[in-house]
Enzyme design. Structure first.
Site, PDB file in Angstrom:
ATOM      1  N   CYS A 101     -15.508  99.176 100.875  1.00 14.62           N
ATOM      2  CA  CYS A 101     -14.387 100.012 101.356  1.00 14.62           C
ATOM      3  C   CYS A 101     -14.695 100.774 102.633  1.00 14.62           C
ATOM      4  O   CYS A 101     -14.127 100.474 103.680  1.00 14.62           O
ATOM      5  CB  CYS A 101     -13.970 100.974 100.257  1.00 14.62           C
ATOM      6  SG  CYS A 101     -13.500 100.116  98.750  1.00 14.62           S
ATOM      7  N   THR A 117      -8.478  93.251 100.838  1.00 17.53           N
ATOM      8  CA  THR A 117      -8.166  93.178 102.273  1.00 17.53           C
ATOM      9  C   THR A 117      -9.489  93.283 103.038  1.00 17.53           C
ATOM     10  O   THR A 117      -9.774  94.308 103.637  1.00 17.53           O
ATOM     11  CB  THR A 117      -7.219  94.326 102.703  1.00 17.53           C
ATOM     12  OG1 THR A 117      -7.765  95.574 102.232  1.00 17.53           O
ATOM     13  CG2 THR A 117      -5.837  94.157 102.157  1.00 17.53           C
TER      14      THR A 117
HETATM   15  C1  UGA Z   1     -14.803 104.885  98.279  1.00 21.57           C
HETATM   16  C2  UGA Z   1     -14.040 106.216  98.175  1.00 21.57           C
HETATM   17  O1  UGA Z   1     -14.942 107.252  97.783  1.00 21.57           O
HETATM   18  C3  UGA Z   1     -12.921 106.112  97.153  1.00 21.57           C
HETATM   19  O2  UGA Z   1     -12.181 107.322  97.106  1.00 21.57           O
HETATM   20  C4  UGA Z   1     -11.998 104.958  97.567  1.00 21.57           C
HETATM   21  O3  UGA Z   1     -10.949 104.770  96.637  1.00 21.57           O
HETATM   22  C5  UGA Z   1     -12.813 103.671  97.631  1.00 21.57           C
HETATM   23  O4  UGA Z   1     -13.876 103.825  98.584  1.00 21.57           O
HETATM   24  C6  UGA Z   1     -11.888 102.560  98.068  1.00 21.57           C
HETATM   25  O5  UGA Z   1     -11.422 102.605  99.216  1.00 21.57           O
HETATM   26  O6  UGA Z   1     -11.531 101.723  97.252  1.00 21.57           O
HETATM   27  P1  UGA Z   1     -16.684 103.707  96.791  1.00 21.57           P
HETATM   28  O7  UGA Z   1     -16.673 102.609  97.807  1.00 21.57           O
HETATM   29  O8  UGA Z   1     -16.689 103.362  95.341  1.00 21.57           O
HETATM   30  O9  UGA Z   1     -15.408 104.670  97.013  1.00 21.57           O
HETATM   31  O10 UGA Z   1     -17.994 104.548  97.085  1.00 21.57           O
HETATM   32  P2  UGA Z   1     -18.362 106.051  97.462  1.00 21.57           P
HETATM   33  O11 UGA Z   1     -18.682 106.810  96.249  1.00 21.57           O
HETATM   34  O12 UGA Z   1     -17.363 106.624  98.400  1.00 21.57           O
HETATM   35  O13 UGA Z   1     -19.714 105.801  98.254  1.00 21.57           O
HETATM   36  C7  UGA Z   1     -19.695 105.032  99.451  1.00 21.57           C
HETATM   37  C8  UGA Z   1     -21.074 104.931 100.042  1.00 21.57           C
HETATM   38  O14 UGA Z   1     -21.462 106.181 100.605  1.00 21.57           O
HETATM   39  C9  UGA Z   1     -22.197 104.542  99.087  1.00 21.57           C
HETATM   40  O15 UGA Z   1     -22.985 103.559  99.718  1.00 21.57           O
HETATM   41  C10 UGA Z   1     -22.955 105.821  98.873  1.00 21.57           C
HETATM   42  O16 UGA Z   1     -24.315 105.597  98.600  1.00 21.57           O
HETATM   43  C11 UGA Z   1     -22.785 106.492 100.220  1.00 21.57           C
HETATM   44  N1  UGA Z   1     -22.922 107.970 100.185  1.00 21.57           N
HETATM   45  C12 UGA Z   1     -22.046 108.714  99.464  1.00 21.57           C
HETATM   46  C13 UGA Z   1     -23.935 108.581 100.909  1.00 21.57           C
HETATM   47  O17 UGA Z   1     -24.741 107.925 101.589  1.00 21.57           O
HETATM   48  N2  UGA Z   1     -24.018 109.960 100.892  1.00 21.57           N
HETATM   49  C14 UGA Z   1     -23.159 110.724 100.191  1.00 21.57           C
HETATM   50  O18 UGA Z   1     -23.296 111.960 100.226  1.00 21.57           O
HETATM   51  C15 UGA Z   1     -22.152 110.095  99.459  1.00 21.57           C
END
Ligand code: UGA
Length: 436
Positions: free
Chosen positions: A262, A87
């Site tokens: 996401c 989506t």
């Molecule tokens: C995210 C959610 O964490 C999942 O629970 C959800 O299921 C998923 O989206 C989705 O909607 O399908 P994801 O996109 O795999 O998962 O990535 P994250 O681990 O959440 O990280 C997202 C972004 O935030 C990355 O670019 C990461 O580098 C950044 N981030 C994360 C930070 O800049 N600081 C942090 O402390 C943590």
């Protein structure tokens, strides 16, 4: 009798769900419109990088329980149909594009057997499930529809599917809940919390969770900006506030912000939907979360200009990391790649390294330069940018690469490198939110 499942849409979410459900003992048929993807999956190979999923897929294909096809009529024997299509953000606004969800349900509708259950897993604007259920009751009254949002993280997809921290089901009646309990019985048996919700609440849980995570990241990045202005250190601040269990230390890693397929699009779609519902003001803060997030990218570029010059045309910049996070080859809305693209557009010679993301990045930005080996990317560089925290970048010995680069300047966009180590090797070391 064991249930037979279908998974409609075999991208990141669908391929993971299909392989994991097969590993729980179900017969699973995966359907996708992309023949190339289906051919790869059918041969036991993944069309993307995800640790652990490659071996699981290979193992499950050998059991004979799992198969993939482009033929939608193949779902006819399934009792439960998981809709796992994308989506994305619409081309003309903030809202989510529901084309794929609608066409997936329409494509399986003529093949649904009596009593079967369609289960949406895709992230959708609240109200979508109820509308789809109403539509289904007209075109396939023999079937029902439920929603079961997915919380898996890239890099931990298998673990998050087989041992999630909760299972949320949006259902309109007990029967739908019972069917889903049967599917997830082995996961529930592990003690996984089970939350029954109505259809709109289940859709909201997903976007609320992602909005909260995005807010946490932007909060710490806002603190990083204040630390920079006040002479503080955001890494110390994050550690200190994180010890309060009400706050918690996770997702307080300051840096260039969140990206991926996401978080960015989900907070935007949530705002768009709230506006449609007349609740625009309630989510106004997400606009600021988005703005803080995008500003982090500009702050890195400002530091680069401050170190080199406003005119970047004479400089070579090595970018370590292209994916939106480590252990993934996903470059969708990647902050790292966006910064690289902007520096390239400003005239700098940019060379990008990434352990898994070079080909996906090259597909999107063929004009950029890529190097499969770190030392080739950093050769003669005037500055190194550390933008995705792959483990191998933390293993770089700054002393050993000193003679390869032109100037020993590094900016840590993820606050993950050992500053003392780099400084002791004679490097000028910058990090976002740390002033000294
Ligand atoms: C995210 C959610 O964490 C999942 O629970 C959800 O299921 C998923 O989206 C989705 O909607 O399908 P994801 O996109 O795999 O998962 O990535 P994250 O681990 O959440 O990280 C997202 C972004 O935030 C990355 O670019 C990461 O580098 C950044 N981030 C994360 C930070 O800049 N600081 C942090 O402390 C943590």
């Amino acid at each position: 009798m064991t249930l037979t499942l279908s998974v409609v849409g075999c991208g990141y979410l669908g391929a993971t769900h299909a392989a994991c459900m097969s590993s729980l003992g179900f017969t699973v048929i995966g359907v996708d419109t992309d023949p190339e993807k289906v051919a790869l999956l059918q041969s036991g190979k993944l069309p993307f990088y995800e640790p652990g999923l490659d071996t699981l897929l290979e193992q499950e294909m050998k059991t004979g329980r799992l198969s993939f096809t482009t033929d939608f009529s193949a779902v006819k024997d399934a009792d439960v149909h998981f809709v796992c299509v994308g989506t994305p953000q619409s081309k003309d606004g903030l809202a989510a594009d529901l084309t794929y969800v609608k066409s997936a349900v329409a494509a399986i509708a003529p093949h649904l057997k009596d009593g079967s259950l369609v289960v949406g897993k895709s992230t959708v604007p609240v109200g979508t499930a109820q509308a789809l259920r109403a539509e289904l009751s007209k075109i396939a009254p023999q079937a029902d529809l439920a929603w079961n949002p997915e919380f898996l993280r890239e890099g931990f997809a298998v673990e998050d599917t087989l041992t999630p921290n909760r299972l949320v089901v949006g259902v309109a009646n007990d029967r739908a809940e019972e069917i889903l309990k049967e599917v997830y019985e082995p996961v529930i048996a592990l003690g996984t919390p089970w939350i029954r919700a109505d259809l709109p609440t289940s859709e909201l849980v997903k976007v609320a969770a992602n909005s909260f995570l995005a807010t946490k990241i932007s909060f710490i990045n806002a603190m990083a900006e204040v630390c920079e202005a006040a002479g503080g250190d955001v890494t110390v601040l994050a550690k200190a506030i994180g010890y309060d269990p009400r706050i918690g230390s996770r997702f307080l890693q300051a840096g260039i912000g969140f990206g991926g397929g996401c978080l960015p699009k989900d907070i935007r779609a949530f705002m768009a939907r709230a506006e449609e519902l007349g609740a625009k003001q309630a989510l106004e803060f997400l606009r600021e979360i988005d703005a803080i997030n995008l500003r982090a990218r500009q702050r890195v570029i400002d530091v680069v200009r401050g170190e080199l010059s406003q005119d970047l045309t004479k400089y070579k910049i090595a970018v370590l990391g292209a994916t939106f996070k480590p252990d993934s080859d996903d470059v969708r809305d990647s902050p790292a790649l966006d910064i690289a693209v902007q520096l390239h557009a400003a005239g700098a010679k940019v060379v990008i390294h990434d352990p898994q993301g070079i080909e996906p990045a090259r597909k999107r930005f063929p004009n950029l330069d890529y190097a499969p080996v770190v030392n080739d990317a950093i050769k003669d560089a005037d500055l190194i940018l550390h933008l995705t925290e792959w483990k191998e970048y933390r293993q770089i010995d700054p002393a050993a690469i000193s003679s390869i680069v032109k100037s020993k300047i590094i900016i840590d966009g993820r606050n993950m490198l050992d500053r003392t180590l780099w400084r002791n090797a004679g490097w000028k070391f910058h990090a976002l939110g740390r002033t000294d």
